[in-house]
Design a protein around this motif. Structure first.
Motif, PDB file in Angstrom:
ATOM      1  N   GLY A  70       0.782  -1.233   0.000  1.00  0.00           N
ATOM      2  CA  GLY A  70       0.000   0.000   0.000  1.00  0.00           C
ATOM      3  C   GLY A  70       0.811   1.278   0.000  1.00  0.00           C
ATOM      4  O   GLY A  70       0.642   2.120   0.896  1.00  0.00           O
ATOM      5  N   ARG A  97      -8.557  -4.125  -5.344  1.00  0.00           N
ATOM      6  CA  ARG A  97      -8.013  -3.585  -4.089  1.00  0.00           C
ATOM      7  C   ARG A  97      -7.017  -2.469  -4.353  1.00  0.00           C
ATOM      8  O   ARG A  97      -6.971  -1.475  -3.616  1.00  0.00           O
ATOM      9  N   LYS A 107      -8.940   0.763  -5.289  1.00  0.00           N
ATOM     10  CA  LYS A 107      -9.608   1.342  -4.112  1.00  0.00           C
ATOM     11  C   LYS A 107      -8.591   1.928  -3.136  1.00  0.00           C
ATOM     12  O   LYS A 107      -8.830   2.980  -2.529  1.00  0.00           O
ATOM     13  N   ALA A 108      -7.433   1.277  -2.991  1.00  0.00           N
ATOM     14  CA  ALA A 108      -6.389   1.809  -2.113  1.00  0.00           C
ATOM     15  C   ALA A 108      -5.861   3.131  -2.641  1.00  0.00           C
ATOM     16  O   ALA A 108      -5.585   4.059  -1.867  1.00  0.00           O
ATOM     17  N   ASP A 131      -8.441   5.723  -1.881  1.00  0.00           N
ATOM     18  CA  ASP A 131      -8.407   6.038  -0.454  1.00  0.00           C
ATOM     19  C   ASP A 131      -7.231   6.957  -0.120  1.00  0.00           C
ATOM     20  O   ASP A 131      -7.303   7.745   0.842  1.00  0.00           O
TER      21      ASP A 131
END
Length: 386
Positions: A111, A150, A153-154, A157
């Motif tokens: 991330g 994912r 979306k990360a 975010d």
């Protein structure tokens, strides 16, 4: 040679040559990672490479930066940050310069998006290729559809609101329904840009040597393209290049500069650059040595230059049209004249043939392909070969 060259906008391309695994369809300069990557040494090499090329671009403003590969997201945010700080100390960056980093969903398990954003990366290009896990396996990708979702979306975010997704179609064993389903799943993630292009079998790749079974034929691929384009248009995306779609205000500035024969400084292993030198009345192409270890050893010296050439006048029309005729809006004829130094009369015969074939709009002041011209873009471009 041209007589009235005008300096176009300047971009910076940075090549990161490593991948976690080489994809069988990829013909880019990418090398499979073996052991720990030399992050510090490679950034040092990039800076040395940049300094060597600086005399070619003194005083010019950089409007966009693109980290391509390979897989740039293998490099941690700290390495990207150090490079951007060093580069901006040597070059004049435009206040709102677009800075793009290509990312592979399979290399983002930690991330790092907040770190990339803090470093100055304001646009992401995520290589999804497909949301079908069987297709991803056949393509040799290291991520799953879940990894892709994912990752997007990360990134969102982390505050990213300018995200491109790469999608391919005409994949081995893919159906029309499968191609449209990929687009539907991409749209559900709310990207601002989509690159949607057909799988091609390139010489020198594993697929080129051993084509996979079940590649859709030409007619099937065309049906996929038409159905996907209709769905993208319905969703509010506008096509502005043969394989590029964007929501309003989110066209890729870096790629548009390529496609309109702008200038770009290329640094990194295997990176290509194109620079206009009006004082010398020439357009220069330069490319760097491909092998990472050789590049690391030679960066900052003439030994890192694998080759360079001055484009001859007879070559300039083809090089210009190679990308300009893939743009839906085309380009003004004045852009051709300013960036090649040639008059429109120099290509009058080719323009007449292109218009007679129905490939170019009749407006004499624009080089604008018709819908038929976009479909037969390669044939239209080939008219301008010397």
């Amino acid at each position: 040679m041209p007589s009235m060259l005008t300096t176009p906008p300047l971009a910076l391309y940075v090549h990161i040559p490593w991948c976690a695994r080489k994809c069988p369809y990829c013909d880019f300069n990418s090398h499979q990672q073996r052991g720990a990557l030399p992050f510090t040494a490679y950034v040092d090499a990039l800076i040395a490479d940049l300094e060597f090329d600086l005399p070619l671009v003194w005083g010019r403003i950089v409007h966009s930066v693109f980290f391509g590969g390979g897989t740039p997201s293998l490099f941690p945010p700290e390495a990207i940050d150090r490079f951007l700080q060093q580069a901006s100390a040597r070059l004049r960056f435009a206040p709102n310069a677009e800075i793009t980093l290509e990312a592979n969903p399979g290399t983002l398990e930690h991330g790092p998006f907040p770190g990339y954003r803090k470093a100055g990366v304001n646009r992401l290009s995520i290589g999804v290729q497909s949301f079908d896990d069987a297709s991803l396996q056949r393509l040799g990708r290291i991520h799953s559809s879940g990894d892709a979702e994912r990752a997007v979306k990360a990134a969102q975010d982390a505050g990213y609101d300018n995200i491109n997704l790469d999608l391919m179609y005409a994949l081995p064993q893919q159906t029309l329904a499968g191609a449209v389903a990929d687009v539907e799943q991409a749209l559900a993630l709310h990207p601002t840009h989509l690159s949607h292009y057909q799988l091609t079998l390139e010489a020198g790749t594993a697929f080129g040597a051993r084509p996979p079974k079940g590649i859709p034929d030409i007619d099937s691929a065309w049906d996929m393209q038409e159905a996907c384009l209709a769905r993208l248009a319905q969703a509010g995306f506008a096509q502005y290049e043969v394989s590029a779609w964007a929501r309003a205000g989110h066209r890729c500035a870096h790629n548009l500069n390529y496609w309109t024969f702008g200038d770009y400084l290329g640094i990194g292993a295997g990176a290509h650059g194109k620079l206009t030198l009006p004082a010398e009345n020439r357009v220069l192409r330069r490319w760097k040595t491909k092998l990472p270890n050789a590049y690391l050893a030679a960066a900052g010296t003439a030994d890192a230059i694998e080759g360079e050439e001055t484009l001859e006048s007879r070559r300039l029309p083809f090089d210009f049209m190679l990308n300009a005729l893939r743009l839906n809006d085309g380009v003004p004829m004045t852009t051709f004249e300013a960036r090649t130094g040639l008059s429109r009369q120099a290509i009058a015969g080719q323009l007449d043939r292109a218009r007679a074939n129905g490939w170019l709009d009749d407006d004499p002041d624009w080089l604008r392909p018709t819908p038929l011209g976009l479909r037969f873009a390669n044939d239209a471009i080939a008219l301008f070969l010397d």
